[in-house]
Design a protein around this motif. Structure first.
Motif, PDB file in Angstrom:
ATOM      1  N   UNK A  88       0.821  -1.220   0.000  1.00 37.15           N
ATOM      2  CA  UNK A  88       0.000   0.000   0.000  1.00 37.15           C
ATOM      3  C   UNK A  88       0.850   1.263   0.000  1.00 37.15           C
ATOM      4  N   UNK A  89       2.122   1.127   0.358  1.00 32.64           N
ATOM      5  CA  UNK A  89       3.016   2.286   0.402  1.00 32.64           C
ATOM      6  C   UNK A  89       3.376   2.798  -0.996  1.00 32.64           C
ATOM      7  N   UNK A  90       3.024   2.050  -2.039  1.00 32.35           N
ATOM      8  CA  UNK A  90       3.317   2.497  -3.413  1.00 32.35           C
ATOM      9  C   UNK A  90       2.705   3.855  -3.720  1.00 32.35           C
ATOM     10  N   UNK A  91       1.570   4.138  -3.108  1.00 35.78           N
ATOM     11  CA  UNK A  91       0.882   5.406  -3.386  1.00 35.78           C
ATOM     12  C   UNK A  91       0.813   6.320  -2.170  1.00 35.78           C
ATOM     13  N   UNK A  92       1.496   5.956  -1.083  1.00 44.25           N
ATOM     14  CA  UNK A  92       1.361   6.766   0.131  1.00 44.25           C
ATOM     15  C   UNK A  92       2.063   8.108   0.000  1.00 44.25           C
ATOM     16  N   UNK A 101       7.859   7.726  14.242  1.00 46.34           N
ATOM     17  CA  UNK A 101       8.968   7.223  13.433  1.00 46.34           C
ATOM     18  C   UNK A 101       8.855   7.774  12.012  1.00 46.34           C
ATOM     19  N   UNK A 102       9.929   8.434  11.540  1.00 40.68           N
ATOM     20  CA  UNK A 102       9.911   9.010  10.194  1.00 40.68           C
ATOM     21  C   UNK A 102       9.071  10.263  10.069  1.00 40.68           C
ATOM     22  N   UNK A 103       8.814  10.952  11.187  1.00 35.31           N
ATOM     23  CA  UNK A 103       7.950  12.133  11.155  1.00 35.31           C
ATOM     24  C   UNK A 103       8.395  13.169  10.142  1.00 35.31           C
ATOM     25  N   UNK A 104       7.451  13.687   9.359  1.00 35.97           N
ATOM     26  CA  UNK A 104       7.743  14.688   8.344  1.00 35.97           C
ATOM     27  C   UNK A 104       6.855  14.492   7.129  1.00 35.97           C
ATOM     28  N   UNK A 105       7.105  15.286   6.108  1.00 36.40           N
ATOM     29  CA  UNK A 105       6.289  15.262   4.890  1.00 36.40           C
ATOM     30  C   UNK A 105       6.857  14.269   3.888  1.00 36.40           C
ATOM     31  N   UNK A 106       6.001  13.445   3.329  1.00 35.65           N
ATOM     32  CA  UNK A 106       6.412  12.477   2.321  1.00 35.65           C
ATOM     33  C   UNK A 106       5.575  12.655   1.061  1.00 35.65           C
ATOM     34  N   UNK A 107       6.242  12.755  -0.086  1.00 34.06           N
ATOM     35  CA  UNK A 107       5.557  12.863  -1.371  1.00 34.06           C
ATOM     36  C   UNK A 107       6.097  11.795  -2.313  1.00 34.06           C
ATOM     37  N   UNK A 108       5.276  11.393  -3.280  1.00 35.03           N
ATOM     38  CA  UNK A 108       5.723  10.440  -4.300  1.00 35.03           C
ATOM     39  C   UNK A 108       6.538  11.204  -5.335  1.00 35.03           C
ATOM     40  N   UNK A 109       7.829  10.906  -5.418  1.00 39.80           N
ATOM     41  CA  UNK A 109       8.720  11.571  -6.371  1.00 39.80           C
ATOM     42  C   UNK A 109       8.653  10.900  -7.740  1.00 39.80           C
ATOM     43  N   UNK A 110       8.529   9.584  -7.761  1.00 43.52           N
ATOM     44  CA  UNK A 110       8.388   8.862  -9.029  1.00 43.52           C
ATOM     45  C   UNK A 110       7.883   7.459  -8.738  1.00 43.52           C
ATOM     46  N   UNK A 111       7.229   6.875  -9.718  1.00 45.45           N
ATOM     47  CA  UNK A 111       6.758   5.504  -9.607  1.00 45.45           C
ATOM     48  C   UNK A 111       6.744   4.885 -10.984  1.00 45.45           C
ATOM     49  N   UNK A 112       6.746   3.564 -11.031  1.00 45.32           N
ATOM     50  CA  UNK A 112       6.772   2.867 -12.314  1.00 45.32           C
ATOM     51  C   UNK A 112       7.050   1.394 -12.105  1.00 45.32           C
ATOM     52  N   UNK A 113       7.704   0.764 -13.083  1.00 40.95           N
ATOM     53  CA  UNK A 113       8.046  -0.644 -12.995  1.00 40.95           C
ATOM     54  C   UNK A 113       9.553  -0.813 -13.118  1.00 40.95           C
ATOM     55  N   UNK A 114      10.015  -2.012 -12.763  1.00 38.86           N
ATOM     56  CA  UNK A 114      11.441  -2.286 -12.888  1.00 38.86           C
ATOM     57  C   UNK A 114      11.665  -3.743 -13.258  1.00 38.86           C
ATOM     58  N   UNK A 128      15.187   0.574 -13.939  1.00 35.22           N
ATOM     59  CA  UNK A 128      13.984   1.350 -13.620  1.00 35.22           C
ATOM     60  C   UNK A 128      13.321   1.876 -14.889  1.00 35.22           C
ATOM     61  N   UNK A 129      11.983   1.844 -14.895  1.00 36.17           N
ATOM     62  CA  UNK A 129      11.190   2.448 -15.969  1.00 36.17           C
ATOM     63  C   UNK A 129      10.177   3.383 -15.316  1.00 36.17           C
ATOM     64  N   UNK A 130      10.601   4.602 -15.011  1.00 36.26           N
ATOM     65  CA  UNK A 130       9.724   5.574 -14.386  1.00 36.26           C
ATOM     66  C   UNK A 130       9.614   6.822 -15.233  1.00 36.26           C
ATOM     67  N   UNK A 131       8.830   7.775 -14.781  1.00 37.57           N
ATOM     68  CA  UNK A 131       8.697   9.037 -15.513  1.00 37.57           C
ATOM     69  C   UNK A 131       9.897   9.941 -15.277  1.00 37.57           C
ATOM     70  N   UNK A 132      10.460   9.921 -14.069  1.00 35.45           N
ATOM     71  CA  UNK A 132      11.603  10.776 -13.742  1.00 35.45           C
ATOM     72  C   UNK A 132      12.890   9.978 -13.591  1.00 35.45           C
ATOM     73  N   UNK A 133      12.773   8.743 -13.183  1.00 39.53           N
ATOM     74  CA  UNK A 133      13.947   7.897 -12.955  1.00 39.53           C
ATOM     75  C   UNK A 133      13.906   6.724 -13.921  1.00 39.53           C
ATOM     76  N   UNK A 134      14.966   6.564 -14.684  1.00 38.55           N
ATOM     77  CA  UNK A 134      15.071   5.427 -15.589  1.00 38.55           C
ATOM     78  C   UNK A 134      16.540   5.061 -15.739  1.00 38.55           C
ATOM     79  N   UNK A 135      16.803   3.805 -16.082  1.00 40.85           N
ATOM     80  CA  UNK A 135      18.170   3.373 -16.297  1.00 40.85           C
ATOM     81  C   UNK A 135      18.542   2.176 -15.441  1.00 40.85           C
ATOM     82  N   UNK A 136      19.783   1.700 -15.610  1.00 39.05           N
ATOM     83  CA  UNK A 136      20.292   0.524 -14.912  1.00 39.05           C
ATOM     84  C   UNK A 136      21.060   0.963 -13.664  1.00 39.05           C
ATOM     85  N   UNK A 137      20.744   0.311 -12.547  1.00 41.37           N
ATOM     86  CA  UNK A 137      21.377   0.623 -11.273  1.00 41.37           C
ATOM     87  C   UNK A 137      21.789  -0.672 -10.590  1.00 41.37           C
TER      88      UNK A 137
END
Length: 319
Positions: A88-92, A101-114, A128-137
């Motif tokens: 469920x954290x994929x869209x949190x 624990x982890x107090x603060x603001x969290x936003x989705x920076x990128x999502x996709x498949x790998x 990674x195959x995302x909108x902002x992040x792609x490539x081999x890691x």
């Protein structure tokens, strides 16, 4: 079978945090034809970082990456292995309360498949195959919870500039062809180049209040040129040029392009702001500088590149 989310639940109180806290162990396996999902979340907690989460056997295997994904193969970034998170954290996104624990603001920076190329206890290779992040890691374990993340393919990214400030030549009068210039105040302060990468800046070592500015950039890289001035008894950093923006060097671009990119950042804070600029208006700006007790104005050619050191493309004219 071990509950992969036991550690996750032990750190969170479902009545106090908006994070998903599923009551039962996750189902394992991804199912036939199911693509592996990933998410990268920008997390403004005690210290800014990015959380990389890769779907694996019904959970999101997670690493906290303080400086974000590396932009090129020449730099490795620290990645701290953290507890598995629920799917469920994929869209949190949202505000984790202070003190939790982890107090603060969290936003989705990128999502996709790998795609997984290798997965072991000490090394994870993926694409990674995302909108902002792609490539081999590749993630590789170094010591304890500490891993490193390395980019395996080349990115279309310019080298981060190592520049000196561009300095104006002095003239007694404004240029005759005022339509070819933009006119700005000469602030009479101290020049300061501010590099920003991974939500941090080395300029904060001398000026700690710049940490807030750097953090506001998130994962965006930049090199700002400005001046520390004292106005009405208060120190203010006024920015008037942008040398690098989000992986692209601007030093060879015309002043008009750099200025437009700077204004698009909409910089404004208690200690910093974007300096005003007036194309073609030499005398009104010079008169205003004189009235405000400033030392003069700077005329900047609209078509000029950024030239480190003295340059006649910028002219200082005393008020």
């Amino acid at each position: 079978m071990a509950d992969k989310l036991e550690r996750y639940r032990s750190k969170r109180d479902a009545s106090r945090t908006p994070e998903p806290v599923p009551p039962s162990p996750p189902a394992t396996g991804n199912g036939p034809g199911h693509e592996h999902a990933f998410v990268i979340q920008e997390h403004h907690a005690r210290s800014l970082h990015w959380d990389l989460r890769l779907e694996r056997d019904g959970v999101l295997v997670s690493w906290a990456v303080p400086k974000g994904l590396p932009g090129d193969p020449g730099t490795n970034h620290l990645a701290v292995h953290t507890e598995d998170h629920p799917m469920e954290y994929l869209t949190f996104h949202g505000e984790i309360p202070k003190g939790e624990y982890g107090g603060g603001t969290m936003t989705v920076w990128d999502t996709g498949t790998y795609e997984t190329e290798k997965w072991s206890d000490r090394e994870v290779k993926f694409v990674l195959h995302g909108e902002r992040a792609s490539g081999r890691f590749v993630l590789f374990r170094t010591r304890g919870k500490n891993w490193m993340i390395h980019r395996m393919d080349a990115a279309a990214r310019d080298p981060f500039p190592q520049a000196e400030p561009m300095l104006p030549a002095e003239r007694a009068r404004p240029p005759k062809d005022t339509s070819a210039y933009a006119f700005e105040f000469a602030w009479g302060g101290r020049r300061l180049l501010v590099p920003i990468e991974g939500g941090r800046t080395t300029a904060a070592r001398e000026h700690p209040w710049l940490r807030g500015l750097a953090e506001s950039f998130g994962s965006r890289t930049a090199m700002l040129d400005g001046e520390l001035a004292t106005l009405k008894g208060a120190e203010l950093l006024v920015f008037y040029d942008l040398l690098y923006d989000d992986g692209h060097s601007l030093v060879d671009r015309p002043y008009t392009v750099r200025r437009a990119a700077l204004e698009a950042l909409e910089l404004g804070g208690g200690h910093w702001q974007t300096a005003p600029s007036w194309p073609g208006e030499a005398e009104p700006v010079r008169r205003a500088a004189r009235e405000q007790g400033l030392p003069g104005i700077v005329a900047k050619r609209l078509d000029s590149a950024y030239e480190p050191g003295p340059s006649t493309s910028w002219l200082f004219v005393p008020s």
